[in-house]
Write an enzyme that holds these catalytic residues in place. Structure first.
Site, PDB file in Angstrom:
ATOM      1  N   HIS A   9     -47.187   2.948 -29.947  1.00 39.68           N
ATOM      2  CA  HIS A   9     -47.213   2.792 -28.486  1.00 39.68           C
ATOM      3  C   HIS A   9     -47.294   1.325 -28.077  1.00 39.68           C
ATOM      4  O   HIS A   9     -47.641   0.443 -28.869  1.00 39.68           O
ATOM      5  CB  HIS A   9     -48.400   3.564 -27.896  1.00 39.68           C
ATOM      6  N   GLU A  84     -54.037   9.658 -32.509  1.00 32.63           N
ATOM      7  CA  GLU A  84     -54.819   8.729 -33.321  1.00 32.63           C
ATOM      8  C   GLU A  84     -55.991   9.456 -33.976  1.00 32.63           C
ATOM      9  O   GLU A  84     -56.349  10.571 -33.564  1.00 32.63           O
ATOM     10  CB  GLU A  84     -55.317   7.583 -32.416  1.00 32.63           C
TER      11      GLU A  84
END
Length: 217
Positions: A9, A84
């Site tokens: 990201h 994550e």
């Protein structure tokens, strides 16, 4: 053979402040939004062969994927398996704060103890197993195709280690840049790295994820 192109990201304010995000849904900052547009411009409809786009369901990954998906005319398939690592009590703390408040856990994370379970979080081994299973599942669903996967630094780190046969405790020497393109090939259950850390599409503002813990972003 399936090509998985993993994209981290764009930058968030917590990346800049070195604060642990984990599974907290922290959005992109202005630079991160610009980076998402830059990675999208890397792809050209009709020229670049992309069959599907997957993303972590956390906003910073999904919002990075959106411009590329719009450019290529593809939907973004959200998958929580691409999140994550869950850092539990570490999430929301700066790296200095976590070392001060939770010194034992901070050492275990820094030294990459595979089976140390953070309070409210995942062990490194649990995270590794989740990531590998998720990427194997995506690869199996797209034989012979190229798939873009927008995700997080910890997922990239895990994928690289698995493909290279590295120990979970091995020192990290590979990069985890924001909006880097990291290419894997999955064939007959075997993984290999086909290219790593490509940021040629960025026009300055490079943010490296060389930090402790390395997979907190």
């Amino acid at each position: 053979m399936t090509e998985l192109w993993l994209v981290r990201h764009g930058e968030t304010e917590w990346n800049r402040l070195r604060r642990v995000q984990g599974t907290l849904d922290i959005g992109l900052n202005a630079l991160g939004r610009a980076q998402a547009e830059q990675v999208a411009a890397r792809f050209h409809p009709g020229r670049d062969r992309v069959h599907a786009i997957y993303s972590s369901d956390l906003g910073r990954a999904h919002d990075t994927a959106r411009p590329t998906a719009a450019r290529l005319g593809l939907e973004v398939r959200l998958d929580p398996g691409l999140r994550e690592r869950k850092y539990g009590i570490f999430e929301g703390l700066s790296f200095d704060e976590l070392a001060e408040r939770h010194p034992e856990a901070a050492v275990a994370v820094r030294e990459r103890h595979p089976d140390y379970e953070l309070d409210g979080g995942e062990s490194l081994r649990q995270f590794h197993q989740r990531v590998v299973a998720t990427l194997d599942r995506i690869a199996a669903a797209h034989p012979g195709e190229r798939v873009l996967v927008f995700t997080h630094s910890g997922v990239l780190d895990t994928a690289y280690r698995h493909a290279q046969g590295l120990s979970l405790r091995a020192e990290r020497r590979h990069t985890l840049h924001n909006v880097s393109i990291n290419r894997l090939v999955v064939e007959d259950g075997a993984w290999r790295v086909d290219g790593w850390g490509d940021v040629a599409h960025l026009d300055g503002g490079l943010q490296d994820a060389w930090e402790e813990p390395a997979d907190a972003a």
